[in-house]
Design a protein around this motif. Sequence first.
Motif, PDB file in Angstrom:
ATOM      1  N   ALA A 137     -12.907 -87.761  23.234  1.00  0.00           N
ATOM      2  CA  ALA A 137     -12.285 -87.799  21.904  1.00  0.00           C
ATOM      3  C   ALA A 137     -10.774 -87.983  22.034  1.00  0.00           C
ATOM      4  O   ALA A 137     -10.170 -88.753  21.276  1.00  0.00           O
ATOM      5  N   ALA A 138     -10.175 -87.313  22.994  1.00  0.00           N
ATOM      6  CA  ALA A 138      -8.732 -87.461  23.223  1.00  0.00           C
ATOM      7  C   ALA A 138      -8.403 -88.904  23.595  1.00  0.00           C
ATOM      8  O   ALA A 138      -7.420 -89.468  23.104  1.00  0.00           O
ATOM      9  N   ALA A 139      -9.231 -89.507  24.431  1.00  0.00           N
ATOM     10  CA  ALA A 139      -9.007 -90.901  24.816  1.00  0.00           C
ATOM     11  C   ALA A 139      -9.153 -91.825  23.612  1.00  0.00           C
ATOM     12  O   ALA A 139      -8.351 -92.745  23.424  1.00  0.00           O
ATOM     13  N   ALA A 140     -10.155 -91.587  22.788  1.00  0.00           N
ATOM     14  CA  ALA A 140     -10.382 -92.433  21.615  1.00  0.00           C
ATOM     15  C   ALA A 140      -9.232 -92.326  20.620  1.00  0.00           C
ATOM     16  O   ALA A 140      -8.837 -93.320  20.007  1.00  0.00           O
ATOM     17  N   LEU A 141      -8.675 -91.125  20.478  1.00  0.00           N
ATOM     18  CA  LEU A 141      -7.599 -90.900  19.515  1.00  0.00           C
ATOM     19  C   LEU A 141      -6.211 -91.078  20.133  1.00  0.00           C
ATOM     20  O   LEU A 141      -5.212 -90.996  19.426  1.00  0.00           O
ATOM     21  N   LYS A 142      -6.191 -91.247  21.459  1.00  0.00           N
ATOM     22  CA  LYS A 142      -4.933 -91.415  22.195  1.00  0.00           C
ATOM     23  C   LYS A 142      -4.000 -90.211  22.008  1.00  0.00           C
ATOM     24  O   LYS A 142      -2.820 -90.357  21.699  1.00  0.00           O
ATOM     25  N   VAL A 143      -4.584 -89.022  22.181  1.00  0.00           N
ATOM     26  CA  VAL A 143      -3.832 -87.769  22.103  1.00  0.00           C
ATOM     27  C   VAL A 143      -4.241 -86.893  23.287  1.00  0.00           C
ATOM     28  O   VAL A 143      -5.293 -87.104  23.884  1.00  0.00           O
ATOM     29  N   PRO A 144      -3.433 -85.886  23.627  1.00  0.00           N
ATOM     30  CA  PRO A 144      -3.826 -84.967  24.705  1.00  0.00           C
ATOM     31  C   PRO A 144      -5.057 -84.134  24.321  1.00  0.00           C
ATOM     32  O   PRO A 144      -5.331 -83.908  23.141  1.00  0.00           O
ATOM     33  N   VAL A 145      -5.776 -83.667  25.334  1.00  0.00           N
ATOM     34  CA  VAL A 145      -6.970 -82.851  25.106  1.00  0.00           C
ATOM     35  C   VAL A 145      -6.609 -81.590  24.317  1.00  0.00           C
ATOM     36  O   VAL A 145      -7.366 -81.167  23.449  1.00  0.00           O
ATOM     37  N   GLY A 146      -5.452 -81.002  24.598  1.00  0.00           N
ATOM     38  CA  GLY A 146      -5.026 -79.811  23.863  1.00  0.00           C
ATOM     39  C   GLY A 146      -4.897 -80.067  22.370  1.00  0.00           C
ATOM     40  O   GLY A 146      -5.169 -79.183  21.550  1.00  0.00           O
ATOM     41  N   THR A 147      -4.490 -81.271  22.016  1.00  0.00           N
ATOM     42  CA  THR A 147      -4.379 -81.636  20.601  1.00  0.00           C
ATOM     43  C   THR A 147      -5.761 -81.684  19.968  1.00  0.00           C
ATOM     44  O   THR A 147      -5.945 -81.233  18.829  1.00  0.00           O
ATOM     45  N   ILE A 148      -6.738 -82.199  20.690  1.00  0.00           N
ATOM     46  CA  ILE A 148      -8.124 -82.224  20.188  1.00  0.00           C
ATOM     47  C   ILE A 148      -8.599 -80.794  19.954  1.00  0.00           C
ATOM     48  O   ILE A 148      -9.172 -80.480  18.912  1.00  0.00           O
ATOM     49  N   ARG A 149      -8.344 -79.928  20.924  1.00  0.00           N
ATOM     50  CA  ARG A 149      -8.771 -78.527  20.789  1.00  0.00           C
ATOM     51  C   ARG A 149      -8.146 -77.877  19.551  1.00  0.00           C
ATOM     52  O   ARG A 149      -8.829 -77.198  18.787  1.00  0.00           O
TER      53      ARG A 149
END
Length: 182
Positions: A137-149
Amino acid sequence: MHLEGAPTQAAIAALRPSVYRFLLKAVGNRAEAEDLTQDTLAHALKALPGFRGECRLSTWLFGIGLNLARNHSRLARHRLEVNDPAMAELPGGDDPAAQLLRSREQRMLRRAIDDLPDEFREAILLVSIEELSYEEAAAALKVPVGTIRSRLSRARALLREALTSQGYGNMTAMTPAQRSAS
């Protein structure tokens, strides 16, 4: 690096149903989801030589589709078609009362998801509905994993609040994946 092998036109075409389902949930309109799916596949085919294999092909396609949907939604924000049979996910049963309750709960959840701010709705759709990992999801949204969390945490809190205000404090309206992820 997560390389599935050299992706082909056939591999992209095989993911069409998943891309369509994701975009239908993102924009809530069959015709628009179909148009966005076609645009996504066309963009992917043009960009295929640039695919580096750093994520799954499906994750890459969801990212392209999500960007197109964002651009589209800037023009007009649409709500989910709650009675759309293509959106049905809850299993049927023999008990009509239970089916009616599940249908009502499902509509409530869809409305609550639709009302989330875009960044939270996108995270919920990718992780809880499409079952992508946090990393995907982070890759798809181009954001860090912490942002997804953090987006998922905030989205779940907003969903709990919305469902509680509608009398669903026990979150029975959530799918099993969403309940286990909470």
